[in-house]
Design an enzyme around this catalytic site. Structure first.
Site, PDB file in Angstrom:
ATOM      1  N   HIS A   1       9.103 -30.481  10.973  1.00 13.55           N
ATOM      2  CA  HIS A   1       8.058 -29.067  10.557  1.00 13.55           C
ATOM      3  C   HIS A   1       7.071 -29.263   9.400  1.00 13.55           C
ATOM      4  O   HIS A   1       6.229 -28.787   9.273  1.00 13.55           O
ATOM      5  CB  HIS A   1       9.610 -28.362  10.104  1.00 13.55           C
ATOM      6  CG  HIS A   1       9.782 -27.607  10.981  1.00 13.55           C
ATOM      7  ND1 HIS A   1       9.550 -27.758  12.711  1.00 13.55           N
ATOM      8  CD2 HIS A   1      11.805 -28.141  11.483  1.00 13.55           C
ATOM      9  CE1 HIS A   1      10.710 -27.080  13.164  1.00 13.55           C
ATOM     10  NE2 HIS A   1      11.752 -27.531  12.395  1.00 13.55           N
TER      11      HIS A   1
ATOM     12  N   ASP B   1       0.349  -1.253  -0.072  1.00  9.13           N
ATOM     13  CA  ASP B   1      -0.189  -0.169  -0.389  1.00  9.13           C
ATOM     14  C   ASP B   1       1.380   1.074   0.268  1.00  9.13           C
ATOM     15  O   ASP B   1       2.216   1.072  -0.572  1.00  9.13           O
ATOM     16  CB  ASP B   1      -0.989  -0.343   1.553  1.00  9.13           C
ATOM     17  CG  ASP B   1      -0.533   0.090   2.613  1.00  9.13           C
ATOM     18  OD1 ASP B   1       0.938   0.128   2.793  1.00  9.13           O
ATOM     19  OD2 ASP B   1      -1.230   0.214   3.815  1.00  9.13           O
TER      20      ASP B   1
ATOM     21  N   ILE C   1       1.559  -6.079   9.123  1.00  7.72           N
ATOM     22  CA  ILE C   1       0.433  -6.813   9.825  1.00  7.72           C
ATOM     23  C   ILE C   1      -0.930  -6.842   8.760  1.00  7.72           C
ATOM     24  O   ILE C   1      -1.334  -8.000   8.636  1.00  7.72           O
ATOM     25  CB  ILE C   1      -0.114  -6.410  11.324  1.00  7.72           C
ATOM     26  CG1 ILE C   1       1.260  -6.139  12.153  1.00  7.72           C
ATOM     27  CG2 ILE C   1      -1.029  -7.073  12.146  1.00  7.72           C
ATOM     28  CD1 ILE C   1       1.173  -5.448  13.560  1.00  7.72           C
ATOM     29  N   GLY C   2      -1.872  -5.813   8.937  1.00  4.74           N
ATOM     30  CA  GLY C   2      -2.630  -5.575   8.050  1.00  4.74           C
ATOM     31  C   GLY C   2      -2.459  -6.847   6.772  1.00  4.74           C
ATOM     32  O   GLY C   2      -3.376  -7.467   5.895  1.00  4.74           O
TER      33      GLY C   2
ATOM     34  N   CYS D   1       3.122  -3.174   3.536  1.00  3.87           N
ATOM     35  CA  CYS D   1       2.124  -2.252   4.346  1.00  3.87           C
ATOM     36  C   CYS D   1       2.881  -1.437   5.538  1.00  3.87           C
ATOM     37  O   CYS D   1       3.675  -1.256   5.333  1.00  3.87           O
ATOM     38  CB  CYS D   1       0.914  -3.153   4.739  1.00  3.87           C
ATOM     39  SG  CYS D   1       0.999  -3.627   6.333  1.00  3.87           S
ATOM     40  N   GLY D   2       2.422  -0.605   5.873  1.00 10.10           N
ATOM     41  CA  GLY D   2       2.693   0.400   7.237  1.00 10.10           C
ATOM     42  C   GLY D   2       3.717  -0.319   8.487  1.00 10.10           C
ATOM     43  O   GLY D   2       4.748  -0.602   8.755  1.00 10.10           O
ATOM     44  N   THR D   3       3.160  -1.978   8.682  1.00  7.70           N
ATOM     45  CA  THR D   3       3.555  -3.062   9.824  1.00  7.70           C
ATOM     46  C   THR D   3       3.524  -3.740   9.020  1.00  7.70           C
ATOM     47  O   THR D   3       4.584  -4.551  10.363  1.00  7.70           O
ATOM     48  CB  THR D   3       1.776  -2.960  10.977  1.00  7.70           C
ATOM     49  OG1 THR D   3       0.962  -3.269  10.094  1.00  7.70           O
ATOM     50  CG2 THR D   3       1.949  -1.671  11.557  1.00  7.70           C
TER      51      THR D   3
HETATM   52  C1  RB5 Z   1      -2.373   2.580   6.544  1.00  5.87           C
HETATM   53  O1  RB5 Z   1      -1.587   4.219   7.592  1.00  5.87           O
HETATM   54  C2  RB5 Z   1      -1.645   1.404   7.364  1.00  5.87           C
HETATM   55  O2  RB5 Z   1      -2.763   1.535   8.214  1.00  5.87           O
HETATM   56  C3  RB5 Z   1      -1.199   0.675   6.685  1.00  5.87           C
HETATM   57  O3  RB5 Z   1      -0.219   0.724   6.222  1.00  5.87           O
HETATM   58  C4  RB5 Z   1      -1.088  -1.713   7.709  1.00  5.87           C
HETATM   59  O4  RB5 Z   1       0.046  -1.465   8.711  1.00  5.87           O
HETATM   60  C5  RB5 Z   1      -1.979  -1.455   8.162  1.00  5.87           C
HETATM   61  O5  RB5 Z   1      -1.806  -3.031   8.236  1.00  5.87           O
END
Ligand code: RB5
Length: 150
Positions: free
Chosen positions: A135, A10, A71-72, A67-69
């Site tokens: 595994h 993203d 995680i998403g 993405c930012g983390t």
């Molecule tokens: C975008 O602001 C952020 O929410 C997205 O990049 C991500 O980190 C979601 O998990």
């Protein structure tokens, strides 16, 4: 090294994705970029699903989502059958995600991870083989049985 890589991000992962592409060029790994192509806000699942679809169906050997983390994109990618996406935040988790979990998608956080470290994680993740053995049995148990049509 994987045969081919598909990658996507993203807006928050865009800068790191561009660095990952340069690293893949240096390492000689062929890759396909599904976007996004700028820091204009977009929705991370749209790009994670494109990557995961290609890995789940075997069109690409492995994928990278940013993405930012991390995680998403990992959450979205892991909804696809056959996809094992791992958020690697250091060298050990990058290595173990391959050795123990046979992770076929690497999730990186463009805002939460130092980019130089992210590139080192990437290289470890690309070069580490799956250990197999005990595994393999555990990884097989990750996948849920297909639901029968009514
Ligand atoms: C975008 O602001 C952020 O929410 C997205 O990049 C991500 O980190 C979601 O998990």
């Amino acid at each position: 090294m994987p045969e081919t890589i598909i990658l996507g991000s993203d807006h928050a992962g865009f800068d790191l994705k561009e660095k990952v592409k340069k690293a893949l060029d240096r390492l000689g790994v062929p890759h396909e970029d599904v976007g996004s192509q700028s820091t204009e806000p977009v929705d991370y699942p749209d790009y994670a699903h494109r990557v995961a679809e290609a890995v789940g169906t075997g069109r690409h050997t492995r994928g990278i989502v940013v993405c930012g983390t991390g995680i998403g994109v990992s959450m979205a990618a892991n909804r696809h059958a056959g996809v094992r996406a791992a958020v690697a935040y250091d060298l050990e988790t990058a290595r173990l995600s391959r050795e123990h979990n046979d992770a076929n998608v690497l999730a990186l956080g463009g805002r939460s991870l130092d980019h130089a470290l992210a590139e080192r994680n990437l290289e470890v993740w690309l070069k580490t083989p799956f250990a197999g053995g005990r595994h393999a049995r555990r990884v097989e148990k990750i996948e849920l049985p297909k639901t029968q049509p009514r």
